[in-house]
Enzyme design. Sequence first.
Site, mmCIF file in Angstrom:
data_model
loop_
_atom_site.group_PDB
_atom_site.id
_atom_site.type_symbol
_atom_site.label_atom_id
_atom_site.label_comp_id
_atom_site.label_asym_id
_atom_site.label_seq_id
_atom_site.Cartn_x
_atom_site.Cartn_y
_atom_site.Cartn_z
ATOM 1 N N LYS B 75 0.859 -1.188 0.000
ATOM 2 C CA LYS B 75 0.000 0.000 0.000
ATOM 3 C C LYS B 75 0.895 1.237 0.000
ATOM 4 O O LYS B 75 1.915 1.265 0.711
ATOM 5 C CB LYS B 75 -0.904 -0.030 1.240
ATOM 6 C CG LYS B 75 -1.926 1.107 1.282
ATOM 7 C CD LYS B 75 -2.900 0.953 2.455
ATOM 8 C CE LYS B 75 -3.921 2.086 2.495
ATOM 9 N NZ LYS B 75 -4.882 1.948 3.596
ATOM 10 N N SER B 150 -9.951 2.162 2.757
ATOM 11 C CA SER B 150 -9.029 2.872 1.911
ATOM 12 C C SER B 150 -8.037 1.980 1.151
ATOM 13 O O SER B 150 -7.438 2.434 0.178
ATOM 14 C CB SER B 150 -8.242 3.878 2.746
ATOM 15 O OG SER B 150 -7.398 3.215 3.663
ATOM 16 N N SER B 174 -10.360 -0.117 6.941
ATOM 17 C CA SER B 174 -9.701 0.017 5.629
ATOM 18 C C SER B 174 -9.000 -1.223 5.102
ATOM 19 O O SER B 174 -8.586 -1.246 3.943
ATOM 20 C CB SER B 174 -8.703 1.170 5.666
ATOM 21 O OG SER B 174 -9.372 2.394 5.627
#
Lengths: 95, 483
Positions: B75, B150, B174
Site C-alpha cells: 500500500k 481505503s 480500511s
Amino acid sequence: MSLTTDEVKQIAHLARLGIDEKDIDTYASDLSNMLKLMTQMGETNTDTIQPMAHPMDQAQRLRSDITEEINQREHFQSIAPQVEAGLYLVPKVLD
Amino acid sequence: MYNKTITEQGKDLRAGKYSSVELTQTYLDRIKKHAGLNCFITVTEEFALKSAQAADKLLTTGNASLLTGIPVAQKDIFCTQGIKTSCGSKMLDNFSAPYNATVIENFNQSGAVMLGKLNMDEFAMGSSNETSFYGAVQNPWDTKTVPGGSSGGSASAVAARLTSAATGTDTGGSIRQPASLCGITGLKPTYGRVSRYGMIAFASSLDQGGPMAKSAEDAAILMQTMAGFDPKDSTSVDQAVPDYSADLNTPLAGLKIGIPKEFFSEDLNSDIASTIETAINEYKKMGAEIKQVSLPNMKLAIPAYYVIASAECSANLSRFDGVRYGYRCDNPGDLNDLYTRSRGEAFGQEVKRRILMGTYALSAGYYDAYYIKAQKVRRLISEDFTRALSEVDVLMGPVSPTTAFEQGAKTGDPIEMYLADIYTIAINLAGLPAMSIPAGFVEHKPVGLQIIGNYFTESRLLNIAHQYQQVTDWHQQTPKGFE
C-alpha cells in the site's frame, strides 16, 4: 448545531488550510451534518467514565535520554522544496 | 502459477518449476494487462526483477524464508526508500521517502519481491478508493463498482491476481471493508502488533497495518513477517510473536462464537444477513457453539470515531506545510500564504473536510464537548467488547452493510459514505484484531464475514478462518476475465 460560513473560514484559518470561496457553503453544510451525528453521543451519560486515549490504556514507553539518530541533514534536505546552505527556505518573516 | 497460494508458489520455486523472475514477470504482465483497474500508483518493475534475481540465488542457498521470491505489493502509505510514496495525495506526488518503513524492511529481509505501490484513498481517508489523487480503483468483480477503501488498490490487486499478496492499513475498516467487497482475506491485527514506523499517520491511536491475501494460510505467512516489537514505534507492543501458521489446523470443536445482535440491524441488506447466517451455520457444523451477545454502545461508534479520527488527522497532517518535503505552492507571499496555499492546493476535499472537523473538535471551547466526550464513549465501546469476549471466544457478523456499490454513488454525501464502516470502526476504537473472509456472493458480488477476537489472538482468528476455507471455496473464486 450548525456552522456558519464565517465559522468555517475561522476553522480553516486555524488549520492554515486554503479553501475555495465557492466550497465554503458545502463545507458548512457537511460539517454541520457531521456535528449533528456527533451530538448523538450527548444522549449517553459519561460523567463517571475516564477518557480512553489508548486502546489498551498503555502509557508511552520511555527510553534513555541518549542520542540515537545520526545527522542526515543532506539526505533529508535533498527532498525539500527549497534549501540553501543547509537551511530550509521560507518567505521572509521579519522586515 | 498466479492463482496458487504462497505456500504452493514457494514449493514450486524450490522445486525449480519456475523461477522468482518468471513468477514476478507473470504478475508484471498481468499488472500491465489490467492497468484499467488502476490498482497501482507506481509499478517498480526494474526493482522487482532485480529483487527476484537475488531471491532466485537465495533460494538455492537454503537460507530462504517462506516469502523469498514471492511477489508482494505494498500500500502506498508505507515509506519506501528512494521510491515514490504518495499516500494517494497530490501533497506527496513528488515525495520519494528517505527511509523504509519497518514493514517494508521486514519484507525486504524476508526476500519478498516488491511489485510496486498500491492505490488508496488520499491519506487513507475514504471507504471507496474514490478520494485518491490518482483516480478511482475498479473492483474486478464488477468494474462499475468500487473496491472499498481505503486499501482499495490492495484488495482489487489481490482479487484480480495482479500480485500474490498485499499489505493494507486499517484505521476504521480500511483492510476489512475492501477485503469484503473484493472477496479476499484481510486481517487487521491488534493495535501495536505491527510497527507503524514509516507508515504515514492518519489517526495514530487507531491505525494498524496488516496483510491482505488470497487465503488465511497466506495471511498467516505475511503476518509472520509484518508483526513484532519495534523500538522505533513508541506504541509498538513488546510481546513475543507466535508462529501464526502453527495452529491453522486446530479443530474448532467447542469454539464459542458470539453474535452481536447490533450487527444485524435494519441497515443490513437482508441477502447479506442470510449469507452471514449460512457461514455461521457452517461453523456450527464444525462443532462451534453459537451465543447471542450485545454491544449496546455500538451505535455511538460512528460519532466517536469521526471525532477521534478527525482530531488525530488534523494534528498529524499539520506536518505537511510545504517547507521540508512534499508539495509547495508557487510564489508564496508570506509564511502564512505558503502554509495555507500549499495545503489548500494539495489536499483533496475529503482530507480537508476531516482537517476542518478535527480542528474544530480540538479548538478552545469545544475540546471537552467533542474530543473528551468521544474518548469517554470510546471506553464504553471497548468495555462492551471486553464483556462480550469474556463470554465467548470470538464475535462474528458482517463486515459491510452492503456489497460493492457503484462508483460515484456515495461521493456526494460524506455521512452516507461513513456509514459504510458501521460494522468495522468499533473494533478500531477498542484496538482489537479482526478479519474479513469471503463467505459467499449476493448478486455476483462478494460478501465478507467478520471475525473479531480478543487482544493478540491473531493465531486463533487465522485458525478459525483457515478451517472455514477448508470446507468452502469462496476464497478460491476469481472474477470473470481475471482467471
